[in-house]
Write an enzyme that holds these catalytic residues in place. Structure first.
Site, PDB file in Angstrom:
ATOM      1  N   ARG A 104       0.849  -1.187   0.000  1.00 41.85           N
ATOM      2  CA  ARG A 104       0.000   0.000   0.000  1.00 41.85           C
ATOM      3  C   ARG A 104       0.877   1.226   0.000  1.00 41.85           C
ATOM      4  O   ARG A 104       1.672   1.408   0.912  1.00 41.85           O
ATOM      5  CB  ARG A 104      -0.788   0.013   1.321  1.00 41.85           C
ATOM      6  N   THR A 108      -1.088   7.509  -0.941  1.00 41.11           N
ATOM      7  CA  THR A 108      -2.329   7.394  -1.728  1.00 41.11           C
ATOM      8  C   THR A 108      -3.200   6.227  -1.260  1.00 41.11           C
ATOM      9  O   THR A 108      -4.372   6.148  -1.615  1.00 41.11           O
ATOM     10  CB  THR A 108      -1.988   7.144  -3.213  1.00 41.11           C
ATOM     11  N   ASP A 200      -0.079  -2.536  12.265  1.00 43.32           N
ATOM     12  CA  ASP A 200       0.412  -2.970  10.947  1.00 43.32           C
ATOM     13  C   ASP A 200       0.764  -4.458  11.014  1.00 43.32           C
ATOM     14  O   ASP A 200       1.734  -4.849  11.679  1.00 43.32           O
ATOM     15  CB  ASP A 200       1.639  -2.141  10.555  1.00 43.32           C
ATOM     16  N   ASP A 203       4.361  -5.524   9.769  1.00 40.15           N
ATOM     17  CA  ASP A 203       5.432  -5.106  10.674  1.00 40.15           C
ATOM     18  C   ASP A 203       5.412  -5.919  11.966  1.00 40.15           C
ATOM     19  O   ASP A 203       6.463  -6.313  12.480  1.00 40.15           O
ATOM     20  CB  ASP A 203       5.287  -3.614  11.007  1.00 40.15           C
TER      21      ASP A 203
HETATM   22  C1  PRP Z   1      -1.200  -4.321   4.600  1.00 38.02           C
HETATM   23  C2  PRP Z   1      -1.995  -5.595   4.764  1.00 38.02           C
HETATM   24  C3  PRP Z   1      -2.815  -5.628   3.511  1.00 38.02           C
HETATM   25  C4  PRP Z   1      -3.063  -4.172   3.248  1.00 38.02           C
HETATM   26  C5  PRP Z   1      -4.470  -3.866   3.635  1.00 38.02           C
HETATM   27  O1  PRP Z   1      -0.143  -4.543   3.733  1.00 38.02           O
HETATM   28  O2  PRP Z   1      -1.199  -6.731   4.936  1.00 38.02           O
HETATM   29  O3  PRP Z   1      -2.159  -6.235   2.417  1.00 38.02           O
HETATM   30  O4  PRP Z   1      -2.154  -3.431   4.056  1.00 38.02           O
HETATM   31  O5  PRP Z   1      -4.783  -2.551   3.369  1.00 38.02           O
HETATM   32  P1  PRP Z   1      -5.827  -2.120   2.259  1.00 38.02           P
HETATM   33  O6  PRP Z   1      -7.051  -2.952   2.461  1.00 38.02           O
HETATM   34  O7  PRP Z   1      -6.069  -0.671   2.585  1.00 38.02           O
HETATM   35  O8  PRP Z   1      -5.213  -2.303   0.908  1.00 38.02           O
HETATM   36  P2  PRP Z   1       1.029  -3.492   3.466  1.00 38.02           P
HETATM   37  O9  PRP Z   1       0.711  -2.678   2.266  1.00 38.02           O
HETATM   38  O10 PRP Z   1       1.308  -2.727   4.717  1.00 38.02           O
HETATM   39  O11 PRP Z   1       2.218  -4.413   3.059  1.00 38.02           O
HETATM   40  P3  PRP Z   1       3.016  -5.485   3.933  1.00 38.02           P
HETATM   41  O12 PRP Z   1       2.082  -6.641   4.199  1.00 38.02           O
HETATM   42  O13 PRP Z   1       4.136  -5.863   3.027  1.00 38.02           O
HETATM   43  O14 PRP Z   1       3.472  -4.814   5.197  1.00 38.02           O
HETATM   44  N1  URA Z   2      -2.801  -2.714   6.974  1.00 44.49           N
HETATM   45  C1  URA Z   2      -2.471  -3.131   8.220  1.00 44.49           C
HETATM   46  O1  URA Z   2      -1.529  -3.906   8.384  1.00 44.49           O
HETATM   47  N2  URA Z   2      -3.198  -2.685   9.245  1.00 44.49           N
HETATM   48  C2  URA Z   2      -4.239  -1.846   9.103  1.00 44.49           C
HETATM   49  O2  URA Z   2      -4.893  -1.488  10.099  1.00 44.49           O
HETATM   50  C3  URA Z   2      -4.563  -1.419   7.797  1.00 44.49           C
HETATM   51  C4  URA Z   2      -3.821  -1.879   6.754  1.00 44.49           C
END
Ligand code: PRP
Ligand code: URA
Length: 209
Positions: A104, A108, A200, A203
């Protein structure tokens, strides 16, 4: 159309609460996500079709059910979707895996694709998309868009936590894809985080913050 299954099994709810707690360690968070993955795999596969086979027990021949059709595909959205995979493979060891790399954009909140690798015959299989968090749903929508481009028609989405806004948006674009989740929380905050949520997921799972 627009099916949302909230898995209210006490073990799932208990483990989810442990995961939400700020003081949960990286190791504990990862282990719990894995365990919940196993329990959600049980729920999302509840209606898989069976077919009768002639078998021989040590006592007598019989006709008995086995899963019908091609092996299913788990499609984790990287990174956090990987947290479900080991638990789900415990229950469905022959499943294939499609990796979908999306992150994400923090400004944006749009999903940016960086990797996609699926079995060549993915279009002929049931595909279960895995992502712990359904926030804006931009990631889940992009993942399902991509799988549909590859010809997939039988799709399901498993998450751990959803925001009402994410459910609405996901089903606005993909109304025929059912969702399984352990909880639907209150709302999104101004940064696109689920409230109260668990922070998150990626993380916390990988210890990267
Ligand atoms: C997080 C999570 C989802 C996404 C959800 O991933 O694991 O994939 O955000 O958010 P959305 O519904 O608003 O798209 P992130 O982009 O943080 O990547 P990561 O899993 O690599 O940390
Ligand atoms: N992605 C995450 O990991 N946590 C949230 O709350 C939203 C998006």
């Amino acid at each position: 159309m627009r099916q949302v299954h909230v898995v209210d099994h006490p073990l799932v709810q208990h483990k989810l609460t442990l995961m939400r707690e700020t003081e949960r360690s990286t190791q504990g968070f990862r282990r719990l996500l894995n365990e919940i993955g196993m329990l959600l795999a049980y729920e999302v596969t509840r209606d898989l079709p069976l077919e009768e086979h002639e078998i021989q027990t040590p006592v007598a021949p019989m006709r008995a059910p086995k899963l019908a059709g091609k092996k299913l595909v788990f499609a984790p959205i990287l990174r956090a979707g990987m947290g479900f995979v080991d638990g789900m493979l415990e229950l469905v060891p022959s499943a294939r895996i499609a990796h979908i790399g999306l992150y994400r954009d923090p400004k944006t909140l749009q999903a940016v694709e960086y990797y996609f690798k699926a079995p060549p015959d993915v279009a002929e299989r049931l595909v279960i998309v895995l992502d712990p968090m359904l926030a804006t749903a931009n990631s889940a929508v992009a993942a399902v868009d991509r799988l549909k481009e590859r010809g997939c028609r039988e799709l399901r989405l498993v998450c751990l936590l959803a925001a009402p806004e994410g459910v609405e948006r996901f089903h606005g674009v993909h109304p025929e894809v059912p969702i399984w989740t352990a909880a639907i929380d209150e709302r999104l905050d101004s940064h696109g985080y689920i409230v109260p949520g668990l922070g998150d997921a990626g993380d916390r799972m990988f210890g990267t913050r």
